[in-house]
Design an enzyme around this catalytic site. Structure first.
Site, PDB file in Angstrom:
ATOM      1  N   GLN A 129      -0.444  -7.385  -5.055  1.00 19.62           N
ATOM      2  CA  GLN A 129      -1.209  -7.443  -3.811  1.00 19.62           C
ATOM      3  C   GLN A 129      -2.602  -7.847  -4.392  1.00 19.62           C
ATOM      4  OE1 GLN A 129      -0.296  -3.055  -2.660  1.00 19.62           O
ATOM      5  NE2 GLN A 129      -0.793  -4.176  -0.577  1.00 19.62           N
ATOM      6  N   CYS A 180       0.278  -1.406   5.792  1.00 20.13           N
ATOM      7  CA  CYS A 180       0.272  -1.916   4.436  1.00 20.13           C
ATOM      8  C   CYS A 180      -0.731  -2.782   4.619  1.00 20.13           C
ATOM      9  CB  CYS A 180       1.481  -2.849   4.361  1.00 20.13           C
ATOM     10  SG  CYS A 180       1.272  -3.636   2.510  1.00 20.13           S
ATOM     11  N   LEU A 181      -1.814  -2.882   3.429  1.00 20.63           N
ATOM     12  CA  LEU A 181      -3.087  -3.543   3.185  1.00 20.63           C
ATOM     13  C   LEU A 181      -2.615  -5.030   3.499  1.00 20.63           C
ATOM     14  CD1 LEU A 181      -4.926  -1.670   0.275  1.00 20.63           C
ATOM     15  CD2 LEU A 181      -5.214  -1.404   2.916  1.00 20.63           C
ATOM     16  N   GLY A 209      -2.889   3.511  -2.208  1.00 22.15           N
ATOM     17  CA  GLY A 209      -2.158   2.925  -3.263  1.00 22.15           C
ATOM     18  C   GLY A 209      -2.252   1.184  -3.368  1.00 22.15           C
ATOM     19  N   HIS A 243       6.939  -2.552  -3.479  1.00 19.83           N
ATOM     20  CA  HIS A 243       6.048  -3.792  -3.698  1.00 19.83           C
ATOM     21  C   HIS A 243       6.330  -4.542  -4.963  1.00 19.83           C
ATOM     22  CE1 HIS A 243       3.139  -4.459  -0.473  1.00 19.83           C
ATOM     23  NE2 HIS A 243       2.661  -3.109  -0.470  1.00 19.83           N
ATOM     24  N   HIS A 264       6.677   3.336  -1.554  1.00 20.63           N
ATOM     25  CA  HIS A 264       5.985   2.001  -0.897  1.00 20.63           C
ATOM     26  C   HIS A 264       5.421   0.924  -1.993  1.00 20.63           C
ATOM     27  CE1 HIS A 264       3.453  -0.017   2.095  1.00 20.63           C
ATOM     28  NE2 HIS A 264       2.679  -0.202   1.223  1.00 20.63           N
ATOM     29  N   GLU A 265       4.638   1.782  -3.034  1.00 25.17           N
ATOM     30  CA  GLU A 265       4.143   0.799  -3.977  1.00 25.17           C
ATOM     31  C   GLU A 265       5.308   0.304  -5.097  1.00 25.17           C
ATOM     32  OE1 GLU A 265       1.322  -0.181  -3.492  1.00 25.17           O
ATOM     33  OE2 GLU A 265       0.755   1.687  -1.896  1.00 25.17           O
TER      34      GLU A 265
HETATM   35 ZN    ZN Z   1       1.640  -2.103   0.910  1.00 23.41          ZN
END
Ligand code: ZN
Length: 175
Positions: A51, A89-90, A46, A136, A132-133
Site C-alpha cells: 500500500q 480499505c485505504l 492496519g 493484501h 485483510h492485511e
Molecule cells: Zn486495505
C-alpha cells in the site's frame, strides 16, 4: 520516518503477490517505521507494505488504544468460523462493503527483532485486520470477497464523520 502516500486501485502493486523478506535489516526497520506513520496519518488500523508501493511481505497493525506492531512474512495458520463484518480499505477510499470473515484467526510471523510469534484473535477488529492485511500481501483486496461490486456502498463525507475511511473498522462503528 516518512509518511508515504497510500497507493490506490488500480495501482498494479496492489495486485502483486509480495515477496518474502529474506533478511530483517535496517531497511526493513525503516520500512516498518514509515508504514506505521503512514497508517496513522491515513487513520487506518492496519497497512500492508504494497500500500506504500513496496512489494514485500510486511504488515503493520494499530488497534485503537493499543501499541502498533509489525509482522514480517506473516501467514495465517488457522482460521475458523464465519461472521459478517463491515469493511473498507485505504486503497479504495470512500467505499465500504459487508463481507464474511473468520471468527477465529491465528497468524504467525516475525517481529522486527526476528522473533517468531503467533497471534490469536477471536471475533474482534484484530482478527478482521489480520485477514485483510495478509490478503493484501497476496494481492487480494476485500472487494474480491464480495458477491458482487454492486454491494459496495459509496460513503458520503458526512456519513464518515468527516474522517477518511479507515482500514477495517468493526461492524459496530458509528454510521
Ligand atoms: Zn486495505
Amino acid at each position: 520516518m516518512t509518511v508515504h502516500p497510500i497507493r490506490l486501485l488500480p495501482d498494479p502493486v496492489l495486485r502483486q503477490r509480495a515477496k518474502r523478506v529474506p533478511e530483517i535489516d535496517a531497511s526493513i526497520h525503516r520500512l516498518i517505521g514509515d508504514m506505521i506513520e503512514s497508517m496513522y496519518e491515513a487513520r487506518g488500523v492496519g497497512l500492508a507494505a504494497p500500500q506504500i508501493g513496496v512489494s514485500l511481505r510486511v504488515i503493520v497493525l494499530g488497534m485503537p488504544e493499543e501499541e502498533p506492531f509489525a509482522l514480517i512474512n506473516p501467514e495465517i495458520v488457522k482460521r475458523s468460523g464465519q461472521r459478517t463484518v463491515d469493511e473498507g480499505c485505504l486503497s479504495l477510499p470512500g467505499y465500504r462493503g459487508e463481507l464474511t470473515r473468520s471468527t477465529l484467526v491465528v497468524a504467525k510471523g516475525l517481529t522486527p527483532a526476528g522473533k517468531q510469534v503467533r497471534i490469536r484473535a477471536k471475533e474482534n477488529l484484530l482478527a478482521q485486520a489480520l485477514e485483510h492485511e495478509i490478503d493484501h500481501i497476496n494481492g487480494t483486496l476485500y472487494i474480491d470477497h464480495l458477491p458482487s461490486l454492486d454491494v459496495l456502498r459509496k460513503m458520503e463525507p458526512e456519513e464518515e464523520g468527516g474522517e477518511p475511511a479507515g482500514e477495517p473498522e468493526p461492524a459496530t462503528s458509528a454510521e
